[in-house]
Design a protein around this motif. Structure first.
Motif, PDB file in Angstrom:
ATOM      1  N   PRO A 160       5.622 -10.794  -0.641  1.00 57.69           N
ATOM      2  CA  PRO A 160       5.495 -10.502  -1.847  1.00 57.69           C
ATOM      3  C   PRO A 160       4.728  -9.552  -2.673  1.00 57.69           C
ATOM      4  CG  PRO A 160       5.829 -12.568  -1.222  1.00 57.69           C
ATOM      5  CD  PRO A 160       5.319 -12.069  -0.146  1.00 57.69           C
ATOM      6  N   GLN A 161       5.150  -8.996  -3.776  1.00 59.88           N
ATOM      7  CA  GLN A 161       4.397  -7.974  -4.399  1.00 59.88           C
ATOM      8  C   GLN A 161       2.985  -8.315  -4.547  1.00 59.88           C
ATOM      9  OE1 GLN A 161       4.867  -4.787  -5.008  1.00 59.88           O
ATOM     10  NE2 GLN A 161       3.089  -4.417  -5.933  1.00 59.88           N
ATOM     11  N   ASP A 162       2.742  -9.916  -4.979  1.00 58.20           N
ATOM     12  CA  ASP A 162       1.704 -10.282  -5.595  1.00 58.20           C
ATOM     13  C   ASP A 162       0.733 -10.858  -4.675  1.00 58.20           C
ATOM     14  OD1 ASP A 162       2.838 -13.708  -6.730  1.00 58.20           O
ATOM     15  OD2 ASP A 162       3.235 -12.599  -5.093  1.00 58.20           O
ATOM     16  N   GLN A 163       1.058 -10.849  -3.435  1.00 55.39           N
ATOM     17  CA  GLN A 163       0.370 -11.185  -2.437  1.00 55.39           C
ATOM     18  C   GLN A 163       0.039  -9.996  -1.240  1.00 55.39           C
ATOM     19  OE1 GLN A 163       2.453 -14.491  -0.220  1.00 55.39           O
ATOM     20  NE2 GLN A 163       3.125 -15.114  -2.219  1.00 55.39           N
ATOM     21  N   ARG A 164       0.195  -8.909  -1.526  1.00 53.56           N
ATOM     22  CA  ARG A 164       0.004  -7.924  -0.659  1.00 53.56           C
ATOM     23  C   ARG A 164      -1.453  -7.381  -0.705  1.00 53.56           C
ATOM     24  NH1 ARG A 164       5.256  -3.730  -1.827  1.00 53.56           N
ATOM     25  NH2 ARG A 164       6.839  -5.305  -0.939  1.00 53.56           N
ATOM     26  N   ILE A 165      -2.022  -7.202   0.210  1.00 51.44           N
ATOM     27  CA  ILE A 165      -3.202  -6.419   0.177  1.00 51.44           C
ATOM     28  C   ILE A 165      -3.018  -4.969   0.619  1.00 51.44           C
ATOM     29  CG2 ILE A 165      -5.207  -6.079   1.789  1.00 51.44           C
ATOM     30  CD1 ILE A 165      -5.478  -8.931   2.475  1.00 51.44           C
ATOM     31  N   GLU A 166      -3.464  -4.186  -0.464  1.00 50.93           N
ATOM     32  CA  GLU A 166      -3.509  -2.976  -0.389  1.00 50.93           C
ATOM     33  C   GLU A 166      -4.740  -2.063  -0.863  1.00 50.93           C
ATOM     34  OE1 GLU A 166      -0.344  -3.084  -3.911  1.00 50.93           O
ATOM     35  OE2 GLU A 166       0.765  -1.705  -2.240  1.00 50.93           O
ATOM     36  N   TYR A 167      -5.227  -1.168   0.161  1.00 55.38           N
ATOM     37  CA  TYR A 167      -6.358  -0.211   0.055  1.00 55.38           C
ATOM     38  C   TYR A 167      -6.261   0.922  -1.023  1.00 55.38           C
ATOM     39  CZ  TYR A 167      -8.709  -2.991   4.046  1.00 55.38           C
ATOM     40  OH  TYR A 167      -9.392  -3.599   4.692  1.00 55.38           O
ATOM     41  N   ARG A 168      -7.345   1.160  -1.558  1.00 55.54           N
ATOM     42  CA  ARG A 168      -7.399   2.516  -2.179  1.00 55.54           C
ATOM     43  C   ARG A 168      -8.290   3.330  -1.389  1.00 55.54           C
ATOM     44  NH1 ARG A 168      -8.243   1.160  -8.467  1.00 55.54           N
ATOM     45  NH2 ARG A 168     -10.096  -0.141  -7.464  1.00 55.54           N
ATOM     46  N   ILE A 169      -8.117   4.442  -1.282  1.00 54.99           N
ATOM     47  CA  ILE A 169      -8.845   5.350  -0.292  1.00 54.99           C
ATOM     48  C   ILE A 169      -9.399   6.562  -0.768  1.00 54.99           C
ATOM     49  CG2 ILE A 169      -8.914   6.517   1.710  1.00 54.99           C
ATOM     50  CD1 ILE A 169      -7.521   4.183   3.140  1.00 54.99           C
ATOM     51  N   GLY A 170     -10.764   6.925  -0.766  1.00 59.31           N
ATOM     52  CA  GLY A 170     -10.941   8.089  -1.340  1.00 59.31           C
ATOM     53  C   GLY A 170     -11.812   8.771  -0.241  1.00 59.31           C
ATOM     54  N   ILE A 171     -11.935  10.073  -0.303  1.00 62.28           N
ATOM     55  CA  ILE A 171     -12.370  10.896   0.934  1.00 62.28           C
ATOM     56  C   ILE A 171     -13.134  12.398   0.426  1.00 62.28           C
ATOM     57  CG2 ILE A 171     -11.942  12.380   3.051  1.00 62.28           C
ATOM     58  CD1 ILE A 171      -9.522  10.699   3.585  1.00 62.28           C
ATOM     59  N   HIS A 172     -14.241  12.608   1.051  1.00 62.11           N
ATOM     60  CA  HIS A 172     -14.877  13.551   0.449  1.00 62.11           C
ATOM     61  C   HIS A 172     -15.931  14.178   1.708  1.00 62.11           C
ATOM     62  CE1 HIS A 172     -17.189  16.389  -1.987  1.00 62.11           C
ATOM     63  NE2 HIS A 172     -18.432  15.926  -1.597  1.00 62.11           N
ATOM     64  N   VAL A 173     -15.978  15.406   1.624  1.00 61.29           N
ATOM     65  CA  VAL A 173     -16.891  16.124   2.897  1.00 61.29           C
ATOM     66  C   VAL A 173     -18.353  16.528   2.142  1.00 61.29           C
ATOM     67  CG1 VAL A 173     -17.091  17.840   4.199  1.00 61.29           C
ATOM     68  CG2 VAL A 173     -15.115  16.797   4.284  1.00 61.29           C
ATOM     69  N   GLY A 174     -19.296  16.251   2.363  1.00 58.92           N
ATOM     70  CA  GLY A 174     -20.493  16.430   1.784  1.00 58.92           C
ATOM     71  C   GLY A 174     -21.759  16.176   2.461  1.00 58.92           C
ATOM     72  N   ASP A 175     -23.034  16.392   1.908  1.00 60.53           N
ATOM     73  CA  ASP A 175     -24.162  16.189   2.414  1.00 60.53           C
ATOM     74  C   ASP A 175     -24.632  14.691   2.227  1.00 60.53           C
ATOM     75  OD1 ASP A 175     -27.551  16.562   2.470  1.00 60.53           O
ATOM     76  OD2 ASP A 175     -26.590  17.540   4.173  1.00 60.53           O
ATOM     77  N   ILE A 176     -25.044  14.117   3.353  1.00 64.00           N
ATOM     78  CA  ILE A 176     -25.368  12.620   3.396  1.00 64.00           C
ATOM     79  C   ILE A 176     -26.909  12.182   3.892  1.00 64.00           C
ATOM     80  CG2 ILE A 176     -22.837  11.818   3.040  1.00 64.00           C
ATOM     81  CD1 ILE A 176     -23.279  11.003   6.010  1.00 64.00           C
TER      82      ILE A 176
END
Length: 597
Positions: free
Chosen positions: A92-108
C-alpha cells in the motif's frame, strides 16, 4: 611540529534517505524497522557490493556511500530504485519505503572513517530535491556517465542548493524507458515528472473529435470523453489519467506510443462524435501504446435521448478489454449518472468548458451562471452544485470577490445541497469540500468530504490535489506531499500543475526543508511565472534558505503584481491554517524577503 596531512581524493558520493520516515515510524515503528532491515539485507547491501561501493555511514533514515567511479554510483542507484519499485508494487502507498538518492562527483576529505567536504554536501542537497523513488545527479556526475550507462536523464536546470554558493545544473535519472515530455503547442508545462508504469491497467482517454461540422458541438464531444473518463475512474482496477492531462493533446496529431510514454499508460482510447439533429454516432478505438495494436474498436448509433446508455456501453466495452475481471458491483457503480436531464447535462458541459479556462475572470463568472442554470433544470444535480461552489474558490484565489460575506453564504448553501444529493458523487464532494475549507474556513468538514471523495474514486486527480492543500491547512505536510504526488501521477500535464507543485513547495517549507521548497516553487513558476502562491513561497523559502537575492527577486515581482500587498493584509490570501506556527513561519519568510508590515 609539522602540520598534519589531510587525506583528500576525488570520489563519487551517493547520499540516500527515506521519504516520509518520521510518518512511517510514527505509524508502525517495529514494522518499519523490520521492513527497512529486510530491504537493506536483500536489496541495498548486495547492490552496493556488486558495484564496488563503500557504505561510509548510516543514519536511521539514510546512508552515505562512496564509489571510485560515477558509473558505479549511478548503476547502483538505478538498481536499488528499480528493485525497490518492483517490491513496492504490492505494498500500500502509505506503507512503502522509498529512497531519495543524490549523486555528485567531487573532492572529499577522509577523517576517522568519515568523509567531509563540498562533494558530500552537494550529494546530500541533491538527494533533498530528488523525488521519492528517484535519483538526482549533479552536472559533474552526469558528464562522467553520459554514454557509459544505459539510462536517460532529464535536465532540470539550475538548482539553488542550501549553503552552496552558486546554483548548480542538475539531472533527473529516468528510471523507465519513457521519453521526456514533449512541449505541446500553446501549453507551457515546464519540466514534467516522469512516472514508472503502473502495476494496474492504465489508460488515457483523449479528447473525442467533433465530426459534426459545428464548432458549437465541440463541448458535446469533450463532454462525451470526459464522462467516459469519469465512469472509468469509478472502477478500482484501471489507473485513469485525468482529463486535464489527456486533453492537452487535443487538436494535435499524436502518436499513441508517444502518449503512452509521456503519460505512463498502457492503453489510449481515441474516439469521435457526430451529432446531427436528434441522432448521435460515437466511434471508439482502444490502442495498446507498447505495440500500437488495436485492442478493440466499435461504432455506436442512437437517439440523442440514448446518450447515457451509449456512454455506458463504451465504458463497459473498454473496461472489459483492459480489466475483464471487474466485478459486477463496480460496473453498476460506474453507470450511476449525475443527472437524467439532457438540458441540465448540456448546460453543465458548457460550464465545464468555461471553468477549464483557468485564471479568466469572465469565463469563471460564465461557468457559475451555467452551473446555476443546470441546477434550475435539475435541482438534484449534485455535481453542478459542487462545481458552482468551486467557482467561488477560484474567485477568492484570484481576488475577484467584492463581498466576502455573500460568497461565504452562497458556498454554504451550495455545498449543503451538493452533500445532501451527492453522497456517492466524488466530484460533488471533493469540489464542495475544497470550497468549504478555503472560502468558508471549515477545514475539518471540508477535509472529511475530500477523504470521502477519494474513497469513492481513487483516480480523481483534482481530489488528490484538493486533499493536498487541505492537509497543508491542517498542519500535516508529509501527508500533503503524498497527495500531491498522487495528483501529479494521475495528471502529469495538468493546467493546474503549478498548484500541485506550489502545494508541494509549501509542504516542504513547513517541514523546514527550505531547499526542497525553493526547488518546487521554481518548478511551479516554470508553469506560470506570475502565479501568486508560487511567488510567495519562492520568496519565503529562498529567504529562509539563506538566498536573499532569489528571495528579493520573487518578492519584487510579487509586489509589482500586487502593489498593495502587506503582511497586515496577507490574511485575505492565506488558506485557513490550523497551526499558528505555520503562519508565523510563513510570515517570517516573507518578511525576510522584503514584504513590508
Amino acid at each position: 611540529m609539522g602540520e598534519e596531512r589531510v587525506e583528500r581524493r576525488l570520489a563519487a558520493i551517493l547520499a540516500a534517505d527515506i521519504a516520509g520516515y518520521s510518518r512511517l515510524m510514527g505509524a508502525n515503528e517495529e514494522g518499519t524497522l523490520a521492513q527497512l532491515k529486510s530491504i537493506r539485507t536483500a536489496l541495498v547491501d548486495p547492490a552496493v557490493a556488486t558495484h564496488r561501493g563503500n557504505i561510509v555511514k548510516t543514519t536511521g533514515d539514510g546512508m552515505l556511500i562512496e564509489f571510485a567511479s560515477a558509473v558505479d554510483a549511478v548503476r547502483c542507484a538505478v538498481e536499488i530504485q528499480r528493485s525497490l519499485a518492483e517490491q513496492n508494487a504490492a505494498v500500500p502507498q502509505d506503507q512503502r519505503i522509498e529512497y531519495r538518492i543524490g549523486i555528485h562527483v567531487g573532492d572529499i576529505i577522509f577523517d576517522d572513517d568519515d568523509i567531509f567536504g563540498d562533494g558530500v554536501n552537494i550529494a546530500a542537497r541533491l538527494e533533498g530535491i530528488a523525488e521519492p523513488g528517484g535519483v538526482c545527479m549533479s552536472d559533474d556526475a552526469y558528464r562522467q556517465v553520459r554514454g557509459k550507462v544505459e539510462i536517460a536523464c532529464d535536465d532540470i536546470g539550475q538548482q539553488s542548493l542550501k549553503n552552496i554558493a552558486e546554483p548548480m545544473q542538475a539531472w533527473r535519472v529516468r528510471l523507465t524507458d519513457q521519453a521526456a515530455s514533449a512541449e505541446i503547442s500553446g501549453l507551457d508545462i515546464g519540466q514534467s515528472q516522469v512516472f514508472p508504469p503502473s502495476d494496474r491497467p492504465s489508460i488515457a482517454v483523449l479528447a473525442f473529435q467533433n465530426m459534426s461540422g459545428d464548432p458549437e458541438q465541440e463541448y458535446f464531444a469533450d463532454g462525451m470523453a470526459e464522462d467516459i473518463i469519469t465512469a472509468l475512474s469509478r472502477f478500482n482496477a484501471p489507473l485513469v489519467i485525468a482529463r486535464n492531462s489527456s486533453f492537452t493533446y487535443k487538436a494535435h496529431a499524436v502518436d499513441v506510443k508517444q502518449v503512452g510514454r509521456e503519460l505512463g499508460v498502457r492503453y489510449v482510447l481515441e474516439g469521435s462524435v457526430r451529432k446531427a439533429a436528434n441522432r448521435v454516432r460515437i466511434t471508439g478505438q482502444l490502442v495498446d501504446t507498447a505495440t500500437g495494436a488495436h485492442i478493440w474498436a466499435d461504432r455506436y448509433d442512437g437517439e440523442l435521448g440514448d446518450i447515457f446508455d451509449l456512454q455506458d456501453y463504451v465504458t463497459e466495452s473498454v473496461v472489459g478489454a483492459i480489466a475483464p475481471a471487474v466485478q459486477k458491483a463496480e460496473i453498476e457503480r460506474a453507470k450511476r449518472k449525475p443527472t437524467t436531464s439532457l438540458d441540465a447535462y448540456a448546460l453543465y458541459l458548457r460550464g465545464l468548458a468555461r471553468l477549464h479556462q483557468f485564471g479568466n475572470r469572465q469565463a469563471n463568472g460564465e461557468a457559475l451562471r451555467l452551473f446555476n442554470s443546470a441546477i434550475e433544470f435539475d435541482p438534484e444535480f449534485a455535481s453542478a452544485y459542487g462545481r458552482a461552489a468551486f467557482c467561488y474558490l477560484i474567485a477568492k484565489v484570484n481576488g475577484w470577490i467584492p463581498d466576502t460575506a455573500n460568497a461565504i453564504a452562497e458556498v454554504k448553501k451550495l455545498t449543503q445541497r451538493a452533500i445532501e444529493l451527492g453522497k456517492d458523487d466524488a466530484i460533488a464532494l471533493s469540489a464542495s469540500g475544497n470550497a468549504l475549507a478555503f472560502v468558508v474556513g471549515d477545514v475539518g468538514v471540508g477535509a472529511g468530504l475530500v477523504d470521502r471523495a477519494l474513497a469513492l474514486n481513487s483516480n480523481l486527480a483534482e481530489a488528490w490535489n484538493f486533499g493536498g492543500w487541505v492537509k497543508i491547512w491542517l498542519g500535516e505536510p508529509e501527508a500533503a506531499i503524498e497527495r500531491f504526488a498522487r495528483a501529479l501521477r494521475l495528471s502529469p500535464l495538468d493546467p493546474w500543475l503549478m498548484a500541485m507543485r506550489a502545494g508541494t513547495a509549501y509542504a516542504h517549507f513547513f517541514l523546514d526543508r527550505h531547499d526542497e521548497a525553493a526547488s518546487w516553487a521554481a518548478m511551479a513558476l516554470q508553469c506560470s511565472p506570475d502565479y501568486g502562491p508560487g511567488l510567495r513561497i519562492a520568496a519565503a523559502s529562498n529567504a529562509m534558505a539563506g538566498r536573499p537575492e532569489q528571495a528579493h527577486k520573487a518578492m519584487a515581482r510579487l509586489r509589482e503584481l500586487s502593489p498593495t500587498l502587506r503582511l497586515s493584509n496577507l490574511k485575505d490570501m492565506l488558506g485557513p491554517y490550523r497551526r499558528a506556527e505555520d503562519v508565523a513561519r510563513y510570515e517570517d519568510g516573507l518578511r525576510q524577503a522584503g514584504l513590508p508590515e
